[in-house]
Design a protein around this motif. Structure first.
Motif, mmCIF file in Angstrom:
data_model
loop_
_atom_site.group_PDB
_atom_site.id
_atom_site.type_symbol
_atom_site.label_atom_id
_atom_site.label_comp_id
_atom_site.label_asym_id
_atom_site.label_seq_id
_atom_site.Cartn_x
_atom_site.Cartn_y
_atom_site.Cartn_z
ATOM 1 N N GLY A 1 0.783 -1.099 -0.131
ATOM 2 C CA GLY A 1 -0.020 -0.108 0.007
ATOM 3 C C GLY A 1 0.902 1.177 -0.019
ATOM 4 O O GLY A 1 1.979 1.115 0.009
ATOM 5 N N CYS B 1 4.364 2.811 2.870
ATOM 6 C CA CYS B 1 4.765 1.563 3.821
ATOM 7 C C CYS B 1 6.365 1.726 3.500
ATOM 8 O O CYS B 1 6.841 2.138 2.539
ATOM 9 C CB CYS B 1 4.306 0.580 2.754
ATOM 10 S SG CYS B 1 2.621 0.043 3.112
ATOM 11 N N GLU C 1 -1.525 -3.338 3.311
ATOM 12 C CA GLU C 1 -2.194 -2.281 3.141
ATOM 13 C C GLU C 1 -1.585 -0.824 3.301
ATOM 14 O O GLU C 1 -0.116 -0.961 3.403
ATOM 15 C CB GLU C 1 -3.509 -2.298 4.030
ATOM 16 C CG GLU C 1 -4.575 -3.421 3.356
ATOM 17 C CD GLU C 1 -5.907 -3.339 4.148
ATOM 18 O OE1 GLU C 1 -6.305 -2.531 4.882
ATOM 19 O OE2 GLU C 1 -6.557 -4.487 3.701
ATOM 20 N N ASP C 2 -2.147 0.268 3.874
ATOM 21 C CA ASP C 2 -1.473 1.345 3.920
ATOM 22 C C ASP C 2 -0.689 1.745 5.243
ATOM 23 O O ASP C 2 -1.222 1.346 6.197
ATOM 24 C CB ASP C 2 -2.559 2.423 3.724
ATOM 25 C CG ASP C 2 -2.996 2.432 2.295
ATOM 26 O OD1 ASP C 2 -2.444 1.856 1.182
ATOM 27 O OD2 ASP C 2 -4.275 2.875 1.995
ATOM 28 N N TYR C 3 0.161 2.582 5.335
ATOM 29 C CA TYR C 3 0.797 2.953 6.546
ATOM 30 C C TYR C 3 1.565 1.784 7.347
ATOM 31 O O TYR C 3 1.254 1.807 8.517
ATOM 32 C CB TYR C 3 0.006 3.977 7.308
ATOM 33 C CG TYR C 3 -0.912 4.946 6.546
ATOM 34 C CD1 TYR C 3 -0.054 6.062 6.271
ATOM 35 C CD2 TYR C 3 -2.126 4.681 6.086
ATOM 36 C CE1 TYR C 3 -0.641 7.152 5.474
ATOM 37 C CE2 TYR C 3 -2.669 5.997 5.232
ATOM 38 C CZ TYR C 3 -1.750 7.205 5.163
ATOM 39 O OH TYR C 3 -2.381 7.987 4.451
ATOM 40 N N SER D 1 -3.821 -2.136 7.489
ATOM 41 C CA SER D 1 -3.193 -0.833 7.703
ATOM 42 C C SER D 1 -2.724 -0.243 9.038
ATOM 43 O O SER D 1 -3.514 -0.850 9.949
ATOM 44 C CB SER D 1 -4.287 0.306 7.035
ATOM 45 O OG SER D 1 -4.633 0.109 5.825
ATOM 46 N N TYR D 2 -2.017 0.574 9.021
ATOM 47 C CA TYR D 2 -1.423 1.257 10.431
ATOM 48 C C TYR D 2 -0.921 0.149 11.247
ATOM 49 O O TYR D 2 -1.104 0.100 12.434
ATOM 50 C CB TYR D 2 -2.663 1.797 11.173
ATOM 51 C CG TYR D 2 -3.645 2.783 10.316
ATOM 52 C CD1 TYR D 2 -3.113 4.016 9.842
ATOM 53 C CD2 TYR D 2 -4.994 2.323 9.848
ATOM 54 C CE1 TYR D 2 -3.940 4.885 8.989
ATOM 55 C CE2 TYR D 2 -5.847 2.914 8.999
ATOM 56 C CZ TYR D 2 -5.214 4.256 8.475
ATOM 57 O OH TYR D 2 -5.844 4.923 7.747
ATOM 58 N N ASP E 1 -5.677 -4.477 11.267
ATOM 59 C CA ASP E 1 -5.387 -3.180 11.055
ATOM 60 C C ASP E 1 -4.845 -2.495 12.663
ATOM 61 O O ASP E 1 -5.593 -3.072 13.632
ATOM 62 C CB ASP E 1 -6.505 -2.292 10.781
ATOM 63 C CG ASP E 1 -7.076 -2.406 9.442
ATOM 64 O OD1 ASP E 1 -6.207 -2.943 8.491
ATOM 65 O OD2 ASP E 1 -8.033 -1.985 8.958
ATOM 66 N N LYS F 1 -4.186 4.722 15.338
ATOM 67 C CA LYS F 1 -4.537 4.781 13.869
ATOM 68 C C LYS F 1 -3.888 6.288 13.388
ATOM 69 O O LYS F 1 -2.868 6.170 12.632
ATOM 70 C CB LYS F 1 -5.982 4.830 13.322
ATOM 71 C CG LYS F 1 -6.052 4.879 11.971
ATOM 72 C CD LYS F 1 -7.612 4.934 11.436
ATOM 73 C CE LYS F 1 -8.000 5.562 10.029
ATOM 74 N NZ LYS F 1 -9.451 5.433 10.083
ATOM 75 N N GLN G 1 -0.333 6.541 11.301
ATOM 76 C CA GLN G 1 -0.341 7.182 10.039
ATOM 77 C C GLN G 1 0.583 8.171 9.867
ATOM 78 O O GLN G 1 1.465 8.505 9.107
ATOM 79 C CB GLN G 1 -1.663 7.813 9.742
ATOM 80 C CG GLN G 1 -1.919 8.538 8.658
ATOM 81 C CD GLN G 1 -3.494 9.042 8.136
ATOM 82 O OE1 GLN G 1 -4.229 8.678 8.754
ATOM 83 N NE2 GLN G 1 -3.458 9.916 7.011
#
Length: 185
Positions: free
Chosen positions: A64, A67, A94-96, A112-113, A130, A168, A172
């Motif tokens: 993502g 990363c 996924e992201d972050y 994510s996160y 997550d 979160k 981020q």
């Protein structure tokens, strides 16, 4: 605490048109099977540091946006022995996500996160939900599921703490700051 600015030689990194940075001293196998920076994202800013290994030659790997794959980390698709043959599965990140130095990751899915510490081993087919954190020197056995807002540590990795609801935003901010502080000399 402010994170320091990390300067790099512009000649040692390839910068894609979507702002991803990939070290020329990393090993990226099977580039046709690697999606770096997520889908439909203009400013992705993922970073693959020196001596990082990504094994896209084994199966599809999706990474993502924002990363950070630190030095000497190894990212490879999960596998399983099936009827005497080794079968590989897709790895989705996924992201972050921040992966620490010297870590080996063979998870099926990383949400994510997520923050993975230094010198960790994430076993085959693990699922990291997550907003979770894996502490330094943690070993997660194959097929481990890490729930949201959990902190895992130890060998074998077990639940040692819970993250606050603000995790979160903190994850981020960490990933975005690491990307923003990675600047050419």
């Amino acid at each position: 605490m402010e994170l320091p600015i990390e300067r790099y030689d512009k000649g040692t990194y390839i910068e894609t048109n979507t702002k991803n940075k990939i070290s020329r001293h990393s090993t990226v196998c099977g580039t046709q099977n690697i999606v770096l920076g997520g889908k439909n994202c203009v400013n992705r800013q993922s970073i693959v540091h020196a001596e990082c290994v990504i094994r896209g030659d084994l199966k599809h790997i999706q990474v993502g946006k924002y990363c950070i794959l630190s030095k000497r980390s190894v990212i490879r698709p999960p596998h399983r022995l099936y009827k005497g043959e080794v079968v590989f599965f897709k790895l989705e990140m996924e992201d972050y996500v921040v992966i620490g130095e010297d870590s080996v990751v063979a998870a099926a899915k990383i949400g994510s996160y997520v923050q993975i510490g230094k010198n960790c081993v994430i076993g085959a087919r693990c699922i990291l939900k997550d907003c979770c954190r894996i502490l330094d020197n943690t070993v997660l056995p194959p097929d481990t599921v890490v729930p949201p807002f959990a902190v895992f540590g130890g060998n074998p990795g077990t639940l040692v703490d819970q993250l606050p609801e603000s995790a979160k935003l903190l994850h981020q901010e960490l990933a975005q700051t690491l990307a923003a502080n990675f600047v050419p000399q």
